[in-house]
Design an enzyme around this catalytic site. Structure first.
Site, mmCIF file in Angstrom:
data_model
loop_
_atom_site.group_PDB
_atom_site.id
_atom_site.type_symbol
_atom_site.label_atom_id
_atom_site.label_comp_id
_atom_site.label_asym_id
_atom_site.label_seq_id
_atom_site.Cartn_x
_atom_site.Cartn_y
_atom_site.Cartn_z
ATOM 1 N N PHE A 142 0.807 -1.220 0.000
ATOM 2 C CA PHE A 142 0.000 0.000 0.000
ATOM 3 C C PHE A 142 0.841 1.272 0.000
ATOM 4 O O PHE A 142 2.028 1.247 0.230
ATOM 5 C CB PHE A 142 -1.064 -0.014 1.099
ATOM 6 C CG PHE A 142 -0.604 0.088 2.528
ATOM 7 C CD1 PHE A 142 -1.549 0.004 3.535
ATOM 8 C CD2 PHE A 142 0.715 0.273 2.892
ATOM 9 C CE1 PHE A 142 -1.171 0.110 4.871
ATOM 10 C CE2 PHE A 142 1.095 0.382 4.215
ATOM 11 C CZ PHE A 142 0.143 0.298 5.210
ATOM 12 N N GLU A 143 0.165 2.376 -0.326
ATOM 13 C CA GLU A 143 0.799 3.675 -0.584
ATOM 14 C C GLU A 143 1.834 3.572 -1.704
ATOM 15 O O GLU A 143 2.855 4.244 -1.707
ATOM 16 C CB GLU A 143 1.418 4.255 0.691
ATOM 17 C CG GLU A 143 0.378 4.666 1.728
ATOM 18 C CD GLU A 143 0.959 5.460 2.870
ATOM 19 O OE1 GLU A 143 2.035 6.058 2.693
ATOM 20 O OE2 GLU A 143 0.337 5.482 3.933
ATOM 21 N N GLY A 144 1.548 2.695 -2.650
ATOM 22 C CA GLY A 144 2.444 2.472 -3.782
ATOM 23 C C GLY A 144 3.204 1.173 -3.609
ATOM 24 O O GLY A 144 4.101 1.084 -2.774
#
Length: 647
Positions: free
Chosen positions: A427-429
């Site tokens: 997550f968050e990339g």
């Protein structure tokens, strides 16, 4: 940017090129401030940008330390991490206690009721909270790093700040809603719509994996505004009241780790949002999201640093107590090397985090690459450290804390750490997306002068002009990659105090130039196909991450030495880390050109065509029935609303 065609179900249909154009339009196009990492990828080792290590003002330190003391007391006396893990929920009284502490407003300006902590101390607080319960760390981070406070701080109007920030500082939990069931890292296909209607917008769509969404009071929602007369359209950001008619939290999702987080599926059906709640202009949504993440991503490395510190503590205590073949297992080389890796890497991760955070606080450097590198590197290395801790603990590392407690042993949740950390690589990339994002920024200087040369849509005259400009740039740039301070035996001599760190900095300087030469050669070789060479680009970024971490570790060690704060030990840890990192860098350079990328591509084509389907025989698939991706056709919800604000 024109809106893409919309299918009957509301899903935009876009080509790969259109998707790239949307992502490119959302990028910050200019570099107004220097960037250490950007220079590093260009072969220029700008040590002056990070050394001497920046330090916070005394008043910021005092304010931060006072809050950390209060937070520690609360966590030690009011939080039961094992209970949160068992019940998969943070007790309401714990959330209320965090509100009373002001933990919801750590980064919010005091004039709006917040604590006004620096990024450095905000991260220290997240690390501390996350060590007590990772779910608490995520709750606080999702609320402040990417939720309502940060985008309003950067892009909100005075009226929006005065309306929402006092609520976010003390009472209201916020969430960030971008991802959809069929949209992850490709926002060009975003299907949630916001249709203008008088002084309002009407939202319709479904959002997935809304961290904090189950308990949130305020939402940041990304939705697509159709282009029409008076409306430029495009992906746009809104602040939305979570109790608005038409909003339904349809599911509270459950995961292999972070069991206490309040993550859900949120449906919008004809939800009216005042135009005054729009953040920025229409079409600026992705740019707002990406800019918010420049510093927002630093919250994730904070949890990784905490994981490293705890892993080191448990490894030290267990390996000294556990004996094998007549001596503590720590004295066996096979185990000792793992402990050394955990100790050295934890030191480096904290160095990367604190350096990036302090640069963010000073706001004199552009840290978009540093923040992304910190997220990428910390998430990968923390996972490796947790895996090594489980290995050091042996069977006890695989056993749950409750099971250990039940049979009379210390309840060490090593397996939980491994489960909780796994999501950080997604997550968050995800790691793969972070590779591409950082690689795009790393080659920005090349594309700005030579991009038209490799763009198939450009005319011959455009290519001719680009060729002339590129010739001037490379005539000056390429000769500087031949030699540098890294070849001078006395360079960086100020980093020699007992342990000599100067050879590591000379190594960084030499290999930064080597990395730039390799990137230039690859662009010359592949030209327009460079963007498809994701394996190569990923290794380029990984090399840059290691060189950045080595630099940060050396600079931090020297800062601690000057402050007489465990300087000798810091030098030892920095030296150990750099030696380990150099082995990884050397291997990555070899793999730039000696790899199985082309062969892997052929195998993948065979897998997808069914050529190797026979290899799947002899198993039973335990998966349940159902579509791979749930139906998200706009419309009223048919499910119970599981939204439960904490008041």
């Amino acid at each position: 940017m024109s809106a893409s065609p919309i299918e009957s179900a509301g899903r935009p249909t876009v080509s790969e090129r259109e998707a790239r154009q949307v992502a490119e339009a959302a990028r910050e196009q200019e570099w107004r401030k220097p960037s250490f990492a950007k220079e590093l990828f260009l072969g220029r080792f700008r040590l002056d940008l990070i050394h001497p290590h920046p330090t916070p003002p005394a008043e910021d330190v005092q304010r931060g330390e006072e809050f950390l003391a209060k937070l520690r007391d609360f966590l030690e006396t009011k939080v039961d991490g094992a209970l949160i893990e068992r019940e998969a929920r943070i007790p309401d009284e714990v959330v209320d206690g965090l509100k009373e502490l002001g933990a919801l407003g750590m980064k919010i300006d005091p004039k709006y009721g917040g604590l006004g902590l620096t990024q450095v101390y905000y991260n220290k607080a997240l690390a501390l909270a996350g060590s007590a319960s990772p779910a608490i760390g995520v709750l606080l981070s999702a609320h402040q790093s990417i939720g309502v406070p940060q985008p309003l701080k950067l892009f909100g109007t005075r009226e929006q700040k005065e309306t929402f920030l006092p609520r976010c500082a003390r009472t209201d939990i916020s969430a960030f809603l971008l991802t959809e069931p069929d949209v992850g890292s490709d926002p060009a296909r975003l299907a949630t719509t916001a249709v203008p209607d008088g002084d309002d917008y009407v939202l319709d769509g479904v959002k997935l994996w809304t961290t904090n969404g189950v308990v949130a009071d305020l939402l940041v929602v990304m939705a697509r505004v159709p282009r029409s007369e008076g409306h430029r359209g495009g992906i746009t950001a809104f602040v939305v009241e979570s109790n608005s008619p038409g909003i339904t939290v349809e599911n509270r999702n459950a995961f292999m780790g972070l069991r206490g987080i309040e993550n859900g599926v949120t449906r919008f059906h004809r939800v009216r949002v005042p135009a005054a709640h729009r953040i920025g202009e229409e079409g600026q949504g992705l740019k707002i999201a990406l800019t918010t993440l420049n510093t927002g991503r630093l919250s994730l490395p904070a949890s990784c640093v905490a994981a490293g510190k705890w892993s080191l503590k448990i490894a030290r205590e267990w390996s000294a107590a556990r004996e094998q073949w007549g001596k503590p297992v720590a004295h066996h080389e096979a185990v000792g090397s793992k402990i050394s890796f955990i100790a050295a890497t934890t030191f480096a991760l904290e160095a990367v985090l604190d350096l990036s955070s302090q640069m963010a606080d000073e706001n004199r450097n552009d840290i978009r690459i540093e923040g992304a590198l910190a997220k990428l590197y910390a998430s990968e290395m923390a996972w490796l450290m947790a895996d090594e801790l489980v290995q050091i603990r042996g069977g006890r590392g695989f056993e749950t804390a409750d099971s250990l407690r039940a049979r009379g042993e210390r309840a060490v949740p090593a397996e939980q750490l491994l489960r909780d950390l796994r999501i950080n690589r997604i997550f968050e990339g995800s790691t793969e997306i972070m590779h591409l994002l950082i690689a795009r920024e790393a080659v920005d200087a090349h594309l700005s002068v030579a991009g038209d040369l490799i763009d198939p849509d450009k005319s011959l005259s455009d290519k001719a002009r680009a060729g002339a400009g590129a010739g001037v740039f490379y005539a000056k740039w390429l000769p500087r990659l031949v030699a540098g301070p890294g070849q001078l035996p006395n360079a960086y001599a100020e980093f020699k105090h007992g342990v000599d760190l100067s050879p590591h900095l000379r190594y960084v300087e030499r290999h930064a130039r080597k990395l730039a030469r390799s990137t230039f050669y690859a662009m010359s070789r592949w030209q327009g196909r460079m963007e498809t060479k994701q394996g190569f680009l990923g290794r380029v970024v990984d090399i840059g991450a290691e060189l950045f971490a080595m630099s940060a570790a050396c600079v931090r060690a020297e800062m601690l030495r000057r402050q007489d704060d465990h300087g000798r030990e810091a030098y030892q840890l920095a030296h150990a880390f750099c030696e380990q990192a150099r082995l990884r860098v050397d291997a990555l350079f070899t793999r730039l050109w000696a790899n199985t990328d082309d062969l892997d591509h052929k195998v993948v084509k065979g897998v997808l065509s069914g050529t190797y389907a026979w290899l799947e025989e002899g198993i039973v698939d335990p998966s349940g029935d159902g579509p791979w991706i749930a139906d998200t056709t706009p419309g009223p919800s048919l499910k119970e609303n599981v939204h439960r604000p904490i008041r």
